[in-house]
Design a protein around this motif. Structure first.
Motif, short mmCIF file in Angstrom:
data_model
loop_
_atom_site.label_atom_id
_atom_site.label_comp_id
_atom_site.label_asym_id
_atom_site.label_seq_id
_atom_site.Cartn_x
_atom_site.Cartn_y
_atom_site.Cartn_z
N GLY A 64 0.81 -1.21 0.00
CA GLY A 64 0.00 0.00 0.00
C GLY A 64 0.85 1.26 0.00
N LEU A 65 1.91 1.27 0.79
CA LEU A 65 2.79 2.45 0.86
C LEU A 65 3.55 2.66 -0.44
N PHE A 73 2.97 -6.46 -4.50
CA PHE A 73 2.88 -6.67 -3.05
C PHE A 73 1.42 -6.76 -2.59
N LEU A 74 0.52 -6.15 -3.34
CA LEU A 74 -0.88 -6.08 -2.91
C LEU A 74 -1.72 -7.25 -3.40
N ASN A 75 -1.67 -7.53 -4.69
CA ASN A 75 -2.69 -8.36 -5.33
C ASN A 75 -2.73 -9.80 -4.81
N VAL A 76 -1.65 -10.55 -5.04
CA VAL A 76 -1.64 -11.97 -4.66
C VAL A 76 -1.76 -12.16 -3.15
N PRO A 77 -1.01 -11.42 -2.31
CA PRO A 77 -1.17 -11.61 -0.86
C PRO A 77 -2.57 -11.27 -0.35
N ALA A 78 -3.18 -10.21 -0.89
CA ALA A 78 -4.53 -9.85 -0.44
C ALA A 78 -5.54 -10.92 -0.83
N GLN A 79 -5.41 -11.46 -2.04
CA GLN A 79 -6.30 -12.55 -2.46
C GLN A 79 -6.11 -13.78 -1.58
N LEU A 80 -4.86 -14.08 -1.23
CA LEU A 80 -4.57 -15.21 -0.36
C LEU A 80 -5.21 -15.01 1.01
N GLY A 81 -5.16 -13.79 1.52
CA GLY A 81 -5.76 -13.50 2.82
C GLY A 81 -7.25 -13.74 2.81
N VAL A 82 -7.92 -13.35 1.73
CA VAL A 82 -9.36 -13.55 1.62
C VAL A 82 -9.69 -15.04 1.55
N PRO A 120 -6.80 5.08 0.79
CA PRO A 120 -7.50 4.17 1.72
C PRO A 120 -6.86 2.79 1.82
N ILE A 121 -6.10 2.38 0.81
CA ILE A 121 -5.49 1.05 0.84
C ILE A 121 -4.62 0.88 2.08
N VAL A 122 -3.83 1.92 2.39
CA VAL A 122 -2.90 1.84 3.52
C VAL A 122 -3.65 1.54 4.82
N THR A 153 -5.24 -2.16 5.02
CA THR A 153 -4.33 -3.30 5.23
C THR A 153 -4.25 -3.71 6.70
N PHE A 154 -4.43 -2.75 7.61
CA PHE A 154 -4.29 -3.06 9.03
C PHE A 154 -5.48 -3.86 9.57
#
Length: 607
Positions: free
Chosen positions: A412-413, A448-457, A556-558, A561-562
C-alpha cells in the motif's frame, strides 16, 4: 521445480469438515457459516482423489500454456483498441469501452464461479473458452462501434472467466502455504510476453490490420487449452469409474426441475440487478459530458436513477434466502473483517490503476510524450512485468514466513509513492527513464498487494466458499476498474475538448473535435509546431487531473491493510482443500487419499 514448491501430498480431510453451525474452532478465523456443498465442489473434490503427481503437473503445464496465450493476447490487443475506435471516429469512447469491459469483468466472475460450483470446473473452462472465441470473432468482424462494444461483452466474459477459473483451480489443488506461489503461475508469462507483445502488435499493424490481430486468438487459445482440459477430463472419467462423482441432477430432478434449480443456483435475477446497477450508473458518466448541455438529456439522467435503485436493491435481494437461495455474491463473507478489508483493497487498487495507467496512458505517451508505438507499449506494460516479478518474489517470502499481511501493508505504501511520483513527472520534458521508474514503483506496489490480499481472503473460508471468496475478490477488482474508468472517462471528456478549443491556434480550432476523437490525428502534427504544443498541453493537463484522482483513490489502501488478519498459513487446521494437492501435509499422502476416497464412497452408498 518440485523442490521449489514443497512436498507433493494431500491435506487432512478432517480439516475441511465444518459443522452445519459453522462454529468449528478450526475455522474460528472466519466466523462464517459454511454452505452446503454444490455439485461442482463435490466433483472437484472427487477429482482431487484421482490426481496423480504426473497428471497434476500436466494440468499446471496446461495452465501455464493457456496463460501464455492469454497474456500475449492481452499485451497485443490493447494496442488495437485505439486504432479500431479511431477508425470508427470514436477514440474518445476508449473509457466507455473500458467501462463495458470492466462491468463485464465484474459481473461475470461471480456467475462463472457459480458455473464452476454448480456444473464443475471442466464444464466452466469449456464455457469460458467458447465465450472468448465468440468475442474475438465478433471483434475481428466488427464494422461499427456498437458491434465492437458488443463483442467486448463476449470477450470480457470469456477472458475474465478464464482468469477466475485458473485461480479457483489453484485454490483447489494447493494448500494455503503454497497457494500464493502457485497463484503466480498464470502471471509468469508476463515476464516474456511483456516485451514481445508490443513487437507482435506493431508487426500485425504493419503487415495486416487490427482485425487479424483480434481474429487469430480465436484459433490460438482453444489449441493452447487442450492440455488442461485433457487432464481435467481424464481425471473426471477416473473419478466416474470409481463411483466418486455425485449423481446427475437431471436424473434426480428431471429436465424441468433441473432448469428451475439451475436458475436459482446461478441467481439469474441477482446477476441482472448487479449488471444493470453498474452499467446504468457508470456508462453515462463518460457519455454525459461529450457536448455542452448533454447532461440535460433525460435518458442519461434516467439511466443513472434506475442504476442507483438497482444498486440499492441488490444487497437486499442477495441477503434474502427466499429470493436468492444461492446468492450471486456471497455477501455473508463480508461479515469477516479480513474478507471485507481485502475486497475493499481490491476496489481501490484497480480504481487508482484505471485512473492512471489505463485506458488513456498509451494515447498520452504517443501524443504528448511523442513515443513510438513500440516504446509506448513497453512503457505501459512495465507495470505488468514489475508486478509479476514482485508477486513471484513475495510468494516465496510468504511460503518462508507463513504470513502475508506484512507484504500487503508494504504494498500500500509503495503504491501511493509510485502514483505520487507519476503526478510529479507527468509533465512536459519528463524523460523516458523518469516515466519508467514511476511505472516500476507502481508495479512493485501492485505485486505486493494483489496476490497476498487474495490469499488472505481465501485463507479464512472453508473449501465450499473458496470459489465464492475468490470471485468476490476478483469482482471487487473489476468494480474498481469500472469505477476508475468511469472517473477518468468523465475527466477526459469534460476537459480535453475544451482545452483543445482554448489552446489550439485559431486556424486549427475547427479541427478540435477531430483531434479529440482520433489520437492518430492528434499525433500526426509535427513535433514542436504550435498545434502540437497545444495538443500536448491539453493532454498533459487532463492526465494531471486523472493522476490526482489516482493518488486519492490509493490512500485508503494503507488503512485497510491493518484490518486484515495476520493468519498463520502454516497451521494445518486452516487448510481448506481436499484430496491430493501441492502442500506439506506429511508422508502418508496415499493413506490420507485412500481414507478420503473411502469416506466419499461411504457417503455415496448411504445416499
Amino acid at each position: 521445480m518440485v523442490s521449489l514448491f514443497s512436498k507433493f501430498g494431500p491435506n487432512k480431510s478432517e480439516a475441511t469438515e465444518v459443522p452445519a453451525d459453522g462454529k468449528d474452532e478450526r475455522y474460528e478465523t472466519s466466523s462464517i457459516e459454511s454452505a452446503e456443498k454444490q455439485v461442482g465442489v463435490q466433483k472437484v473434490e472427487a477429482i482431487a482423489l484421482t490426481w496423480s503427481q504426473t497428471s497434476l503437473w500436466i494440468a499446471y503445464a496446461g495452465i501455464l500454456l493457456m496463460a501464455t496465450s492469454t497474456s500475449l493476447e492481452s499485451q497485443t490487443t490493447y494496442l488495437y483498441s485505439s486504432y479500431a475506435l479511431s477508425g470508427f471516429g470514436y477514440h474518445s469512447l476508449l473509457s466507455t469501452v473500458s467501462i463495458v469491459t470492466g462491468v463485464m469483468y465484474a459481473v461475470v466472475k461471480p456467475p462463472m464461479a457459480k458455473v464452476a460450483d454448480v456444473f464443475g470446473r471442466f464444464e466452466a473452462f469449456v464455457f469460458a473458452i467458447l465465450l472468448f472465441v465468440i468475442g474475438y470473432i465478433m471483434l475481428a468482424a466488427s464494422n461499427s462501434v456498437q458491434t465492437y462494444a458488443g463483442a467486448q461483452v463476449f470477450y470480457a466474459a470469456g477472458s475474465t472467466g478464464l482468469i477466475i477459473l485458473q485461480q479457483v483451480f489453484v485454490a483447489d489443488t494447493t494448500d494455503l502455504l503454497n497457494r500464493a506461489l502457485f497463484s503466480s503461475i498464470p502471471d509468469l508469462p508476463f515476464l516474456w510476453t511483456v516485451w514481445a507483445g508490443p513487437e507482435v502488435g506493431a508487426a500485425v499493424l504493419k503487415g495486416t490490420t487490427w482485425r487479424w490481430g483480434y481474429g487469430m486468438w480465436a484459433i490460438i487459445l482453444p489449441v493452447c487449452s487442450l492440455p488442461l482440459l485433457g487432464a481435467l477430463f481424464a481425471n473426471m472419467l477416473k473419478a466416474k469409474k470409481k463411483g466418486l462423482l455425485p449423481p446427475s441432477k437431471i436424473k434426480q430432478h428431471g429436465f424441468g426441475g433441473f432448469l428451475v434449480k439451475t436458475f436459482w443456483d446461478l441467481d439469474v435475477m441477482g446477476l441482472l440487478l448487479f449488471t444493470a446497477a453498474l452499467c446504468l450508473i457508470l456508462i453515462p458518466l463518460t457519455l454525459g459530458a461529450n457536448a455542452t448541455g448533454k447532461w440535460k438529456n433525460p435518458s442519461l439522467i434516467a439511466m443513472m436513477v434506475v442504476g442507483g435503485v438497482c444498486l440499492i436493491a441488490f444487497p437486499f435481494f442477495e441477503m434474502s434466502k427466499k429470493l436468492a437461495p444461492s446468492p450471486l455474491l456471497s455477501l455473508r463473507l463480508l461479515k469477516n473483517r479480513t474478507v471485507l478489508a481485502g475486497t475493499l483493497i481490491a476496489v481501490f487498487y484497480f480504481m487508482a490503476f484505471y485512473q492512471s495507467v489505463f485506458p488513456y496512458f498509451y494515447s498520452y505517451l504517443v501524443v504528448a510524450n511523442e513515443q513510438s508505438i513500440v516504446s509506448a507499449g513497453r512503457i505501459v506494460l512495465t507495470f505488468s512485468f514489475t508486478s509479476t516479478v514482485s508477486s513471484i518474489i513475495i510468494s516465496f517470502f510468504i511460503k518462508w514466513t507463513g504470513h502475508y499481511k506484512y507484504f500487503v501493508c508494504a504494498g500500500g505504501l509503495i503504491y501511493i509513492l509510485g502514483f505520487g511520483l507519476m503526478l510529479r513527472y507527468r509533465v512536459e520534458g519528463s524523460t523516458r527513464a523518469q516515466i519508467v521508474i514511476n511505472q516500476v514503483l507502481v508495479g512493485l506496489g501492485g505485486g505486493f498487494l494483489n496476490v497476498p490480499a487474495q490469499l488472505g481472503v481465501q485463507a479464512v473460508v472453508p473449501h465450499q466458499d473458496v470459489a465464492a471468496a475468490t470471485a468476490l475478490f476478483l469482482t471487487a477488482l473489476s468494480v474498481g476498474q469500472a469505477i476508475g474508468s468511469a472517473i477518468c472517462g468523465a475527466i477526459w471528456t469534460t476537459n480535453l475538448l475544451p482545452k483543445l478549443n482554448t489552446y489550439l491556434p485559431d486556424e486549427f480550432k475547427p479541427n478540435a473535435t477531430e483531434i479529440y476523437s482520433n489520437f492518430v490525428t492528434a499525433s500526426s502534427f509535427p513535433s514542436g509546431s504550435p498545434a502540437r504544443l497545444a495538443i500536448n498541453r491539453a493532454y498533459q493537463e487532463t492526465m494531471r487531473l486523472m493522476l490526482i484522482g489516482a493518488v486519492v483513490s490509493a490512500v485508503p489502501i494503507v488503512f485497510l491493510t491493518f484490518f486484515m488478519e495476520n493468519v498463520d498459513l502454516k497451521a494445518k487446521e486452516l487448510q481448506n482443500t481436499k484430496g491430493r494437492v501441492f502442500g506439506s501435509s506429511g508422508p502418508d499422502a496415499d493413506g490420507r487419499v485412500a481414507q478420503e476416497e473411502s469416506t466419499v464412497e461411504r457417503k455415496q452408498a448411504e445416499a
